[in-house]
Motif scaffolding. Structure first.
Motif, PDB file in Angstrom:
ATOM      1  N   CYS A   1      49.908  25.763  36.746  1.00 37.47           N
ATOM      2  CA  CYS A   1      48.566  25.083  36.947  1.00 37.47           C
ATOM      3  C   CYS A   1      48.212  24.501  35.646  1.00 37.47           C
ATOM      4  O   CYS A   1      47.929  25.062  34.815  1.00 37.47           O
ATOM      5  CB  CYS A   1      47.676  26.077  37.471  1.00 37.47           C
ATOM      6  SG  CYS A   1      45.930  25.280  37.403  1.00 37.47           S
ATOM      7  N   GLY A   2      48.157  23.293  35.806  1.00 41.88           N
ATOM      8  CA  GLY A   2      47.928  22.378  34.360  1.00 41.88           C
ATOM      9  C   GLY A   2      46.314  22.071  34.152  1.00 41.88           C
ATOM     10  O   GLY A   2      45.517  21.703  35.256  1.00 41.88           O
TER      11      GLY A   2
ATOM     12  N   HIS B   1      44.235  25.426  46.338  1.00 42.74           N
ATOM     13  CA  HIS B   1      44.291  25.165  44.881  1.00 42.74           C
ATOM     14  C   HIS B   1      43.448  23.943  44.619  1.00 42.74           C
ATOM     15  O   HIS B   1      42.740  24.082  43.531  1.00 42.74           O
ATOM     16  CB  HIS B   1      45.670  25.297  44.577  1.00 42.74           C
ATOM     17  CG  HIS B   1      45.956  25.248  42.986  1.00 42.74           C
ATOM     18  ND1 HIS B   1      46.010  26.380  42.287  1.00 42.74           N
ATOM     19  CD2 HIS B   1      46.016  24.102  42.092  1.00 42.74           C
ATOM     20  CE1 HIS B   1      45.837  26.035  41.057  1.00 42.74           C
ATOM     21  NE2 HIS B   1      45.879  24.608  40.910  1.00 42.74           N
TER      22      HIS B   1
ATOM     23  N   HIS C   1      40.051  24.235  41.910  1.00 45.68           N
ATOM     24  CA  HIS C   1      39.683  23.621  40.882  1.00 45.68           C
ATOM     25  C   HIS C   1      38.265  22.999  40.890  1.00 45.68           C
ATOM     26  O   HIS C   1      37.400  23.001  39.949  1.00 45.68           O
ATOM     27  CB  HIS C   1      40.622  22.348  40.527  1.00 45.68           C
ATOM     28  CG  HIS C   1      41.845  22.751  39.961  1.00 45.68           C
ATOM     29  ND1 HIS C   1      41.901  23.149  38.715  1.00 45.68           N
ATOM     30  CD2 HIS C   1      43.109  22.434  40.225  1.00 45.68           C
ATOM     31  CE1 HIS C   1      43.067  23.437  38.369  1.00 45.68           C
ATOM     32  NE2 HIS C   1      44.071  23.111  39.192  1.00 45.68           N
TER      33      HIS C   1
ATOM     34  N   ILE D   1      41.498  29.185  37.491  1.00 47.51           N
ATOM     35  CA  ILE D   1      41.410  29.548  38.746  1.00 47.51           C
ATOM     36  C   ILE D   1      41.748  30.890  39.073  1.00 47.51           C
ATOM     37  O   ILE D   1      42.890  31.188  38.258  1.00 47.51           O
ATOM     38  CB  ILE D   1      42.183  28.605  39.694  1.00 47.51           C
ATOM     39  CG1 ILE D   1      41.824  27.137  39.758  1.00 47.51           C
ATOM     40  CG2 ILE D   1      42.199  28.922  41.094  1.00 47.51           C
ATOM     41  CD1 ILE D   1      42.648  26.161  40.582  1.00 47.51           C
TER      42      ILE D   1
HETATM   43 ZN   LIG Z   1      46.094  23.646  39.117  1.00 46.04          ZN
END
Ligand SMILES: [Zn+2]
Length: 479
Positions: free
Chosen positions: A449-450, A245, A250, A355
């Motif tokens: 996921c920010g 991830h 990203h 993503i």
């Molecule tokens: Zn993330």
């Protein structure tokens, strides 16, 4: 769809180049337990409509939680006004990649409505898991976190697309904490979060796993510290999900690569000059982006730009071959089409590149997990996600884990503690020299996921079979 179609026609009359409108209903139930009591129950119901306008070369976005044409028209006028103002200071021509018109519906395949059974049903399962965990020797705490989420969207744009989606998501987690031998250690059971109905939660084996994590939390307290130095790592699918991830997911968001995402969570080393020539990993490393994956957290049929979800290679035989691409930036790579990765979390959020479901493809040669361990003289096997950090360019990274096991002469001999490893992201993937085959492929993923400013939390699935990495720098996290 009547209101959305009307507002799109209204904007067409204002001579916009492109506009879309998204009615967005977000419903979520979170249940937290501690030991054998309910710690909290949060219910969210957030609904409204977001309207995006492209006027000449300026974008505008506005939203409203109010219903009715008057409110929608006000939001449309605001989006249009913002777009006209943005156009006055635009520095280049906006080139929007073409997308076929879609008149379609997509829904998560479910057998049982997430919100059908009462809150008490799920609470009873979590309390029972807590009771089982607390029976473990030296266990001092049990916890759980459960999320049921349903998102319904209606989407219309000036190209004639009319899309309805209905997505259901389940995220279940339990954890155990033990105190013994002067240490406090925890262990978790996080089955893969899935787009699914209540039946997925119902089918999980909390009892066996509660017993296992209670025993392993205690075992962790008696583990010996790892040695600092370069060693071989075997990483389990859940652990690898976090690694991929941060170090692949990203960095391959094209908006981030091109500098549109600098204010929050950084940029990327994976610049477009590296496309189709940069060695991102060993030739065993294949990363598949697949927003058509059944049950995948990012599988939504069509994204929030009206683009159909797709499947492609992000990395093929170790070479960087793709990005997550929206309609505005596709032309920068001379691509004719975006790849369906643009999503907004709630109605008030501007859709941004997220993503996709992204997984490490299993090894092609027959290799079971047991054979992979047996083939490894010395090393550490890491299970589960732990702490992590990575720099703004997604290069220098460090990961902990949830459980660490010593491998000696092809056998797992016992637990270790205080393990962290660090590496440069692409060097790490280049050191991958074995991946177990599809028999041990497992999913994991995130719903938090920010990205963006203001921050939006998105969801996506990851997955892998256990994989081996050579000469990775491991450090003792505590002295
Ligand atoms: Zn993330």
């Amino acid at each position: 769809m009547d209101n959305l179609s009307e507002i799109i026609n209204y904007l067409k009359g204002k001579k916009v180049r492109f506009a879309d409108a998204r009615e967005h209903l977000f419903r979520e139930r979170q249940i937290m337990t501690e030991d054998t009591r309910v710690e909290g129950i949060n219910e969210q119901n957030v609904s409204g409509t977001g309207i995006k306008v492209l006027y000449e070369n300026g974008w505008g976005y506005a939203s409203t939680s109010a219903k009715g044409m008057d409110s929608l028209k006000k939001a449309a006028d605001k989006a249009l006004s913002l777009a006209r103002n943005a156009d006055k200071t635009a520095t280049g021509k906006v080139e929007l990649a073409a997308e076929p018109k879609h008149v379609a519906k997509f829904a998560t395949k479910t057998k049982e409505d997430l919100f059908g059974p009462g809150v008490g049903d799920a609470v009873a399962v979590l309390i029972e898991a807590g009771e089982t965990i607390l029976k473990g020797k030296d266990v001092i705490k049990a916890g759980s976190y459960l999320v049921f989420r349903n998102v319904k969207k209606k989407y219309a744009n000036t190209e004639g697309s009319l899309i309805e989606t209905d997505i259901s998501t389940v995220l279940p987690q339990i954890d155990a904490t033990a105190r013994a031998n002067g240490e406090v250690k925890s262990r978790h059971y996080w089955p893969a979060p899935m787009n699914a109905g209540y039946e997925y939660f119902r089918g999980l084996d909390f009892k066996t796993n509660a017993e296992r994590i209670a025993a392993q939390a205690r075992e962790h307290c008696f583990a010996k510290s790892c040695e600092t130095g370069a060693t071989t790592l075997i990483l389990d699918p859940e652990h690898l999900s976090l690694t991929m991830h941060e170090s692949v997911g990203h960095p391959t968001e094209l908006d981030r690569v091109l500098g549109y995402e600098e204010s929050c969570a950084g940029r990327s080393f994976a610049t477009t000059d590296k496309l189709n020539n940069f060695k991102y990993g060993s030739e065993l490393v294949n990363f598949i982006a697949d927003n058509t994956l059944e049950g995948g957290l990012a599988s939504c049929g069509y994204d929030d730009e009206g683009v159909e979800c797709q499947k492609w290679h992000m990395i093929k035989d170790g070479i960087l071959t793709g990005y997550g691409v929206n309609r505005e930036l596709a032309h920068k790579l001379k691509l004719k089409r975006a790849n369906g990765t643009t999503r907004a979390t709630k109605y008030c959020d501007v859709p941004i590149t997220r993503i996709p479901n992204l997984y490490l493809a299993p090894g092609k040669k027959p290799l079971s997990f047991e054979e992979l361990i047996a083939d490894t003289e010395d090393g550490i096997y890491i299970e589960g996600m732990g702490s992590f950090s990575i720099d703004q360019m997604r290069l220098n990274m460090q990961f902990g884990g949830d459980a660490f096991w010593e491998i000696k002469k092809g056998k797992i001999t016992g637990m270790l503690k205080n393990v962290v490893y660090n590496a440069i992201s692409y060097e790490f993937w280049r050191k991958c020299d074995a991946i177990a085959d599809k028999r041990s492929f497992k999913r994991a993923g995130f719903i938090t996921c920010g990205k963006g400013d203001p921050m939006q939390a998105a969801q996506m699935t990851h997955g892998a079979s256990p994989a081996r990495f050579r000469e990775i720098m491991v450090r003792r996290a505590k002295h």
